[in-house]
Design a protein around this motif. Structure first.
Motif, short mmCIF file in Angstrom:
data_model
loop_
_atom_site.label_atom_id
_atom_site.label_comp_id
_atom_site.label_asym_id
_atom_site.label_seq_id
_atom_site.Cartn_x
_atom_site.Cartn_y
_atom_site.Cartn_z
N LYS A 103 0.84 -1.20 0.00
CA LYS A 103 0.00 0.00 0.00
C LYS A 103 0.87 1.24 0.00
O LYS A 103 0.57 2.22 -0.69
CB LYS A 103 -0.93 -0.01 1.23
N ALA A 104 1.96 1.21 0.75
CA ALA A 104 2.88 2.35 0.78
C ALA A 104 3.66 2.46 -0.53
O ALA A 104 3.83 3.55 -1.08
CB ALA A 104 3.84 2.21 1.97
N ARG A 105 4.13 1.32 -1.04
CA ARG A 105 4.94 1.33 -2.26
C ARG A 105 4.14 1.80 -3.48
O ARG A 105 4.66 2.52 -4.34
CB ARG A 105 5.49 -0.06 -2.54
N LEU A 106 2.88 1.40 -3.56
CA LEU A 106 2.09 1.72 -4.74
C LEU A 106 1.62 3.17 -4.77
O LEU A 106 1.01 3.60 -5.75
CB LEU A 106 0.90 0.77 -4.85
N GLU A 107 1.91 3.91 -3.73
CA GLU A 107 1.65 5.34 -3.79
C GLU A 107 2.57 5.99 -4.82
O GLU A 107 2.24 7.01 -5.42
CB GLU A 107 1.86 5.97 -2.40
N ASP A 108 3.75 5.39 -5.01
CA ASP A 108 4.68 5.85 -6.05
C ASP A 108 4.54 4.88 -7.22
O ASP A 108 5.34 3.97 -7.40
CB ASP A 108 6.11 5.85 -5.50
N TRP A 109 3.51 5.08 -8.00
CA TRP A 109 3.05 4.11 -9.01
C TRP A 109 4.15 3.66 -9.97
O TRP A 109 4.31 2.48 -10.26
CB TRP A 109 1.89 4.74 -9.78
N ASP A 110 4.94 4.61 -10.47
CA ASP A 110 5.92 4.29 -11.50
C ASP A 110 7.11 3.48 -10.98
O ASP A 110 7.89 2.96 -11.78
CB ASP A 110 6.43 5.59 -12.14
N GLN A 111 7.26 3.40 -9.67
CA GLN A 111 8.42 2.70 -9.12
C GLN A 111 8.17 1.21 -8.88
O GLN A 111 9.08 0.49 -8.48
CB GLN A 111 8.84 3.37 -7.79
#
Length: 281
Positions: A204-212
């Protein structure tokens, strides 16, 4: 993650791909696309071609050649199997319990033990619990399903269904615990939550930075999530709350699954679309 996936059967992996992705993209796919998708799940090209050939011979898949390319699609029995499975996973039994019990009793002759064994497997699939080897129970009205299975097996005259009221001597929860291994199922739910709960919070935290986030990684994680969760609808009888222990984890595991599955969907679909090659008319 790949070690866990490779513990799964190759045929199950193909069914999951068709059930979760391919049937929503026209239902037919080029062999090369399947090889690329399954490579990310640890399967070699030779293993993919081998399992596709076996499933074609067993009548699970249809094969169509266009030039030098082969395309595979689901047969009618595969479509029915996947539709039934999806219903069990995403639309489990629900509703208020009347308080009645449905009792399935049978006296199938030894000469027809093969049909008797198939009946037992089907009763388990329906979520019935075994009171003993010849008496099964369910809190839900499964009369039509039992009738259909018995008729298909040719043993309808040996099977009876009763609607009854439990008047003693154990409590309803004690009766349920005797007929279903709820402690084992709840332990499996706990393992699922322990495994995927932290992963959900991380992503959930990682997908806030979609392109990464790598779409292939989301595809692999979502595949494993579904593969592990899909066993529950076939072992969990989905009993009404009145019959479950107070510490039952089924609802919590279901909510976790649905949230994580939805979170990974867009990225996973992005990856599948990048390698999917639709069959020509």
């Amino acid at each position: 993650m790949l070690a866990g996936i490779m513990a799964l059967g190759s045929q199950d992996m193909v069914f999951t791909l068709y059930g979760d992705y391919i049937r929503y993209r026209g239902g037919e796919i080029w062999t090369g696309s399947l090889i690329k998708l399954l490579k990310h799940l640890g399967m070699s090209e030779q293993a993919v071609r081998s399992v596709l050939s076996r499933m074609w011979k067993k009548g699970w898949l249809k094969r169509r050649r266009v030039g030098r390319k082969s395309y595979y699609s689901l047969t009618k029995k595969s479509q029915e199997l996947l539709a039934a499975g999806a219903e069990r996973i995403f639309e489990p039994k629900d509703g208020d319990w009347s308080g009645h019990w449905y009792i399935i009793a049978y006296n199938v002759p030894e000469s027809r033990r093969q049909q008797r064994n198939k009946l037992r497997r089907q009763l388990t699939w329906m979520g019935c619990g075994a009171f003993n080897t010849a008496i099964w129970v369910s809190p839900w009205d499964i009369t039509e399903s039992v009738s259909e299975v018995s008729r298909r097996l040719g043993i309808e005259e040996h099977v009876q269904v009763f609607r009854s009221e439990h008047v003693g001597f154990a409590s309803a929860k004690e009766l349920a615990a005797e007929c279903w291994d709820l402690e084992r199922i709840n332990s499996q739910y706990a393992d699922f939550i322990d495994r995927y709960g932290p992963m959900l919070e991380r992503d959930k935290a990682r997908l806030e930075d979609w392109d990464q986030v790598d779409p292939a990684e989301c595809f692999t994680t979502r595949f494993m999530l579904l593969h592990e969760y899909r066993e529950f609808p076939f072992v969990d009888p989905h009993l009404p709350p009145e019959l479950l222990p107070s510490d039952w984890l089924g609802q919590r595991a279901n909510e976790l699954f649905k949230e994580y599955y939805a979170l990974l969907t867009a990225k996973a679909n992005q990856f599948v679309d990048s390698v999917f090659q639709k069959a020509p008319p």
